[in-house]
Scaffold this active site. Structure first.
Site, PDB file in Angstrom:
ATOM      1  N   SER B  45      -7.947  27.964 -14.227  1.00 34.24           N
ATOM      2  CA  SER B  45      -8.117  26.544 -14.508  1.00 34.24           C
ATOM      3  C   SER B  45      -7.200  25.816 -13.538  1.00 34.24           C
ATOM      4  CB  SER B  45      -7.711  26.260 -15.958  1.00 34.24           C
ATOM      5  OG  SER B  45      -8.210  25.006 -16.364  1.00 34.24           O
ATOM      6  N   GLU B  46      -7.782  24.968 -12.667  1.00 34.22           N
ATOM      7  CA  GLU B  46      -6.967  24.461 -11.554  1.00 34.22           C
ATOM      8  C   GLU B  46      -5.870  23.499 -12.014  1.00 34.22           C
ATOM      9  OE1 GLU B  46     -10.284  24.065 -11.743  1.00 34.22           O
ATOM     10  OE2 GLU B  46     -10.938  22.114 -10.946  1.00 34.22           O
ATOM     11  N   ASN B  47      -5.937  23.034 -13.260  1.00 37.84           N
ATOM     12  CA  ASN B  47      -4.825  22.212 -13.753  1.00 37.84           C
ATOM     13  C   ASN B  47      -3.591  23.055 -14.063  1.00 37.84           C
ATOM     14  OD1 ASN B  47      -6.594  23.152 -15.825  1.00 37.84           O
ATOM     15  ND2 ASN B  47      -5.575  21.844 -17.308  1.00 37.84           N
TER      16      ASN B  47
END
Lengths: 215, 215
Positions: B45-47
């Site tokens: 999850s790129e966050n």
């Protein structure tokens, strides 16, 4: 030294026309109490640097909806229609930046670097007007450091020295922004005494933090 | 089976056990439902984490733990959290085996456009440019046309997300590889003829000598 201040003292630091970094990713890990206080205070003509502009009723989006923002530097504005509307009507400037580039630009500013070289954006509108360098046969864009007058970040647990622990996905841009502004205020979910956070678990060293506000 | 499920099922066959993968918002998030037993993906999850788990039931929603679309998720045992610079270091640094994402347009050179329609829709690129630029394999998963209008073109007309980065295109009609000679149709959905697939595609499709059925 205890870095705790009141919410009133915190928002008093933010003045019209300032450039302000605000942590969070779609309102996860944003300093919500400080944002609400800024909305109430009505400080205006802000340049906001953030991952996104949140939602119209949540996170950074509230400042946009309230007309307090002159310019936004962000990676994504699609969850807040008001940002797009103000941009299209020419009432607010929006600069869109690839997410990894924004992260590195902020990190570069905080780490004393003159910029970053990234292959991301080559062949796209992002490359327009930027210097390109060829290194070992591969082309990179020169992206300059990004800094701010103030960084407003959020931490799950903060000790009175300003050491910060972030829970789960709330880190995002917060630890980076803590390094790249003249003044850093952290909104703490919980404030603990010095030593209340295992030093191994400190994610933002307290020296980066000027003030602490209880959430 | 509707088009989206056909696409998600086929994309799910792309991976081997342990692959590190980032799935875009929408259709790509359906893919894990269809990976075969014994194949465990490390979902990013790129966050800011590796190890996305299933969505929680209502009682276990934790707003500190959301995916890159802001939707509450869980993490699997062995997950890891990090900040946005580390997250995009993983992405840009070539540490992801694949990214799967949708497209507005893709062309025979492997160019991809999925972040803006000038004058109409400008949500921003978020992490898409970094993902497409950095992942080892870029798999476009999308319906073959937009209400009959081709999305697989000779040349993208919208602003690009990244140039020449797409490896494979999976639609409900077939599977196409981007090669130096253009698009190679390697699999087809037997509900369509090769002629029908070509007719729905603006770019010229070369039919592989090893052409086989998708399922």
């Amino acid at each position: 030294m205890d870095k705790q201040i009141s919410i009133e003292e915190a928002v008093a630091q933010v003045k019209d026309g300032m450039t302000v970094m605000i942590g969070g990713f779609l309102a996860c890990g944003s300093p919500h109490r400080i944002i609400d206080a800024l909305v109430q205070k009505g400080v205006k003509d802000l340049t906001i640097i953030a991952n996104d502009t949140g939602f119209i009723d949540k996170g950074i989006g509230k400042l946009v909806v309230n007309g307090q923002v002159k310019k936004v530097v962000a990676t994504h504005i699609g969850t807040n229609k008001e940002t797009g509307r103000l941009m299209n009507e020419g009432k607010m400037e929006v600069v869109l930046v690839p997410q990894g580039t924004l992260a590195e630009q902020i990190r570069a500013a905080g780490a004393g670097l003159g910029g970053v070289l990234t292959p991301i954006g080559i062949g796209t509108p992002v490359a327009e007007g930027k210097d390109q360098l060829v290194i070992d046969g591969k082309t990179y864009l020169l992206e300059k450091p990004v800094k701010a007058d103030i960084a407003l970040i959020a931490g799950t647990k903060v000790d009175v020295k300003g050491n910060v622990f972030y829970r789960e996905a709330t880190q995002n841009f917060n630890p980076l922004m803590a390094t790249a502004a003249d003044l850093v205020i952290v909104e703490a979910g919980e404030v603990v005494e010095a030593g209340g956070i295992d030093p191994h678990l400190v994610m933002t060293p307290g020296l980066f933090v000027d003030y602490i506000v209880k959430a | 089976m509707d088009a989206k499920e056909i696409i998600a099922r086929r994309v799910a066959q792309e991976f081997k056990d342990g692959d590190a993968v980032n799935l875009g918002i929408g259709l790509p998030t359906m893919v894990p439902n269809f990976v075969e037993e014994g194949v465990e993906l490390q979902l990013q999850s790129e966050n800011g984490f590796m190890g996305i788990g299933p969505e929680p039931d209502e009682a276990h929603v934790d707003m500190d733990l959301v995916n890159a679309g802001g939707i509450p998720v869980t993490v699997v045992p062995g997950a890891a959290f990090f900040d946005s610079a580390a997250s995009f270091g993983i992405i840009r640094g070539g540490h992801l085996d694949a990214t799967v994402l949708g497209a507005l347009q893709v062309d025979e050179e492997g160019n991809l456009a999925n972040w803006m329609i000038p004058g109409k829709l400008v949500p921003g690129m978020g992490g898409a440019m970094d993902l497409v630029g950095g992942a080892k394999r870029v798999i476009v998963a999308m319906t073959h046309t937009a209400k009959g209008s081709p999305k697989i073109l000779k040349k993208c007309t919208l602003p690009l997300t990244a140039a020449k980065k797409v490896s494979r295109i999976v639609t409900e009609m077939g599977v196409m590889d981007v090669t130096p000679q253009g698009l190679l149709l390697i699999e087809y959905n037997p509900e369509y003829t090769v002629e029908q697939i070509q007719a729905a595609t603006e770019a010229k499709l070369t039919v592989s000598s090893q052409l086989k059925k998708m399922f």
